[in-house]
Motif scaffolding. Sequence first.
Motif, PDB file in Angstrom:
ATOM      1  N   UNK A 195      15.603  22.269   1.983  1.00 14.23           N
ATOM      2  CA  UNK A 195      15.622  20.827   2.181  1.00 14.23           C
ATOM      3  C   UNK A 195      14.361  20.337   2.886  1.00 14.23           C
ATOM      4  N   UNK A 196      13.731  21.195   3.611  1.00 12.82           N
ATOM      5  CA  UNK A 196      12.535  20.764   4.317  1.00 12.82           C
ATOM      6  C   UNK A 196      11.298  20.800   3.445  1.00 12.82           C
ATOM      7  N   UNK A 197      11.394  21.426   2.262  1.00 12.97           N
ATOM      8  CA  UNK A 197      10.211  21.561   1.419  1.00 12.97           C
ATOM      9  C   UNK A 197       9.609  20.233   1.018  1.00 12.97           C
ATOM     10  N   UNK A 198      10.397  19.204   0.603  1.00  6.45           N
ATOM     11  CA  UNK A 198       9.809  17.947   0.200  1.00  6.45           C
ATOM     12  C   UNK A 198       9.043  17.257   1.312  1.00  6.45           C
ATOM     13  N   UNK A 199       9.366  17.531   2.549  1.00  8.64           N
ATOM     14  CA  UNK A 199       8.698  16.825   3.643  1.00  8.64           C
ATOM     15  C   UNK A 199       7.411  17.494   4.062  1.00  8.64           C
ATOM     16  N   UNK A 200       7.136  18.699   3.552  1.00  8.55           N
ATOM     17  CA  UNK A 200       5.947  19.426   3.985  1.00  8.55           C
ATOM     18  C   UNK A 200       4.648  18.714   3.645  1.00  8.55           C
ATOM     19  N   UNK A 201       4.472  18.136   2.423  1.00  6.49           N
ATOM     20  CA  UNK A 201       3.207  17.474   2.127  1.00  6.49           C
ATOM     21  C   UNK A 201       2.932  16.319   3.078  1.00  6.49           C
ATOM     22  N   UNK A 202       3.943  15.468   3.338  1.00  8.87           N
ATOM     23  CA  UNK A 202       3.721  14.336   4.234  1.00  8.87           C
ATOM     24  C   UNK A 202       3.411  14.814   5.643  1.00  8.87           C
ATOM     25  N   UNK A 203       4.193  15.818   6.092  1.00  6.18           N
ATOM     26  CA  UNK A 203       3.947  16.338   7.448  1.00  6.18           C
ATOM     27  C   UNK A 203       2.567  16.976   7.520  1.00  6.18           C
ATOM     28  N   UNK A 204       2.186  17.706   6.461  1.00 10.97           N
ATOM     29  CA  UNK A 204       0.870  18.345   6.447  1.00 10.97           C
ATOM     30  C   UNK A 204      -0.238  17.301   6.493  1.00 10.97           C
ATOM     31  N   UNK A 205      -0.032  16.176   5.745  1.00 10.68           N
ATOM     32  CA  UNK A 205      -1.035  15.115   5.768  1.00 10.68           C
ATOM     33  C   UNK A 205      -1.201  14.537   7.162  1.00 10.68           C
ATOM     34  N   UNK A 206      -0.062  14.325   7.848  1.00  5.85           N
ATOM     35  CA  UNK A 206      -0.152  13.784   9.209  1.00  5.85           C
ATOM     36  C   UNK A 206      -0.865  14.767  10.142  1.00  5.85           C
ATOM     37  N   UNK A 207      -0.578  16.073   9.968  1.00  6.75           N
ATOM     38  CA  UNK A 207      -1.223  17.063  10.817  1.00  6.75           C
ATOM     39  C   UNK A 207      -2.737  17.070  10.590  1.00  6.75           C
ATOM     40  N   UNK A 208      -3.128  16.980   9.290  1.00  9.80           N
ATOM     41  CA  UNK A 208      -4.569  16.961   8.980  1.00  9.80           C
ATOM     42  C   UNK A 208      -5.231  15.730   9.593  1.00  9.80           C
ATOM     43  N   UNK A 209      -4.544  14.565   9.510  1.00 11.94           N
ATOM     44  CA  UNK A 209      -5.093  13.338  10.086  1.00 11.94           C
ATOM     45  C   UNK A 209      -5.244  13.465  11.609  1.00 11.94           C
ATOM     46  N   UNK A 210      -4.219  14.029  12.226  1.00 12.16           N
ATOM     47  CA  UNK A 210      -4.294  14.209  13.682  1.00 12.16           C
ATOM     48  C   UNK A 210      -5.408  15.182  14.057  1.00 12.16           C
ATOM     49  N   UNK A 211      -5.558  16.238  13.273  1.00 16.68           N
ATOM     50  CA  UNK A 211      -6.627  17.189  13.553  1.00 16.68           C
ATOM     51  C   UNK A 211      -7.998  16.542  13.406  1.00 16.68           C
ATOM     52  N   UNK A 212      -8.153  15.723  12.356  1.00 11.40           N
ATOM     53  CA  UNK A 212      -9.419  15.022  12.168  1.00 11.40           C
ATOM     54  C   UNK A 212      -9.687  14.062  13.330  1.00 11.40           C
ATOM     55  N   UNK A 213      -8.599  13.405  13.793  1.00  7.32           N
ATOM     56  CA  UNK A 213      -8.756  12.495  14.935  1.00  7.32           C
ATOM     57  C   UNK A 213      -9.186  13.250  16.185  1.00  7.32           C
ATOM     58  N   UNK A 214      -8.571  14.400  16.401  1.00  7.49           N
ATOM     59  CA  UNK A 214      -8.947  15.213  17.561  1.00  7.49           C
ATOM     60  C   UNK A 214     -10.394  15.669  17.466  1.00  7.49           C
ATOM     61  N   UNK A 215     -10.818  16.059  16.263  1.00  2.00           N
ATOM     62  CA  UNK A 215     -12.202  16.487  16.088  1.00  2.00           C
ATOM     63  C   UNK A 215     -13.164  15.330  16.350  1.00  2.00           C
ATOM     64  N   UNK A 216     -12.774  14.141  15.895  1.00  2.00           N
ATOM     65  CA  UNK A 216     -13.607  12.971  16.160  1.00  2.00           C
ATOM     66  C   UNK A 216     -13.700  12.667  17.646  1.00  2.00           C
ATOM     67  N   UNK A 217     -12.563  12.773  18.316  1.00  2.00           N
ATOM     68  CA  UNK A 217     -12.554  12.537  19.769  1.00  2.00           C
ATOM     69  C   UNK A 217     -13.424  13.577  20.483  1.00  2.00           C
ATOM     70  N   UNK A 218     -13.300  14.822  20.035  1.00  2.00           N
ATOM     71  CA  UNK A 218     -14.104  15.877  20.651  1.00  2.00           C
ATOM     72  C   UNK A 218     -15.588  15.622  20.456  1.00  2.00           C
ATOM     73  N   UNK A 219     -15.970  15.195  19.223  1.00  2.00           N
ATOM     74  CA  UNK A 219     -17.373  14.897  18.962  1.00  2.00           C
ATOM     75  C   UNK A 219     -17.859  13.732  19.831  1.00  2.00           C
ATOM     76  N   UNK A 220     -17.000  12.713  19.981  1.00  2.00           N
ATOM     77  CA  UNK A 220     -17.372  11.563  20.809  1.00  2.00           C
ATOM     78  C   UNK A 220     -17.561  11.972  22.261  1.00  2.00           C
TER      79      UNK A 220
END
Length: 501
Positions: free
Chosen positions: A1-26
């Motif tokens: 049942x959790x399989x359908x939610x993995x793409x959306x959750x993965x997208x949010x994780x990637x976005x958060x990681x990109x945000x963290x990387x941006x913050x780190x660069x700043x």
Amino acid sequence: MSTPTLPARSGRQVLLQATMMGCGLAVLVVISVASLFLINRTREDANQVTQTLLMENDLSTLRNQVLRAESSQRGFLLTGDTDYLGAFDSSVAEMGPLLDQIRERLRGDTRRLAAAEQLTDLVRAKQDELRHTVLLKRSGNDTGALAVVRTDRGERLTRDISAIIATMQKTEQALLAERSETSSRSSFLLLIVNLVGVAALIIIAVIGLRLAQKTADALRRAHHEVEGANQILEQRVAERTADLQEANNEIQSFAYIVSHDLRAPLVNIMGFTSELEALRTDLFDRLADLRRRVGEEASDSDEDLDKDFSEAFGFIKASITKMDRLINAILDLSRQGRKEFAPAAINVTELMQAITATMAHQLMDREAKVSITPLPSIISDRLALEQVFTNLIDNAVKYLRPEVPGLIEISARETPGYITYMIRDNGRGIDPNDRARVFELFRRSGPQDRPGEGIGLAHVRALVRRLGGGITLDSELGQGTVFKVTLPRKLVVDTHGGKNA
């Protein structure tokens, strides 16, 4: 049942990681800009401190040249010896460039420049007065030259010059304190900015790591990531340990180089002091010869002047001797820091008995006794242990109270893996406020009525730490002190410099 939610959750994780990387660069950019600004500011502060020190040096040199020219003038007027004119001409010639240099350093500072201009006028007037008397003497007008000297104009000019120089030096010292404080603040601010930036980067990195872990496989990836993190941590610990060891070696080498380089000017000072003593003797001989020629008897002022010279030379020699002892102590500390230890089985009871035997004369003078209980043996460096316990026992003897019979007790306490050796005395004790500082270099406690430079306990602590142990003290003022040296039962050295592993 959790399989359908993995793409959306993965997208949010990637976005958060990109945000963290941006913050780190700043954060990194902000740290870099702030660090560059503060580094330039620190460099400017250091340059201002240097200019202040150079200014103080110029003022001192100018005053010395004035005094040297005046001494040469009087030597020439009294003896007629033209050898004095070489020093006179060189001193007078150097005053002009020094004045120009001082005014150039103060350009843009109206208040300080006004004082420099006033100093210039006085020095030039002093130069004219000195040249005038020398010219009269050269032309054979001894009476006229001495008449000028007997007036108080030259002395008044010298006093005024010294007063202005003293005032300017006081101003420079105030500026030095202010600029040094500014430089320290800039350095401290730079440290704070870097620490805050590093902390922010660490926080961001931790958040990013947690996000990455959530996107990874629950068991397999977590297991591999922990193993990788452990390996990185161990590598960083090893690298940091190596960096710290290298930094410590560099500090010790720096102390050795600085102390070694200090010895060269000290030798020069000793040599010039001897030359000055010889010059003093020659000067008094010439003065006595001159008095004999004119039929004048020696006066009490000559004897007083000779005593003043002797007192001054005595002070200089005492200061040189003290500086030499300090340099030797620093060199010794540096050598000990680089020394490789050689672990060996040591009978500590016999070692303590041998040390106290060398102090039998001191103990007899103090009417003191040493009590040594059977002490456990240890595997350590014999020379290092001998230096540690010799310093501690010598201190115990040195600071015994004269009004009570001295007693020094040496005992030990064993714990798993370690042995604590205790040296207890019934001496005058250490004030609670001084118990930490006595282990600092050049720091001493209580009345300074015993010989020493405040080096012994600092040396002891450094050696004990290198042996893998620690040293503490308990003391009661007016009752006595106990030093506790805790050492590992077996000293283990690595292959990278002989330090305790």
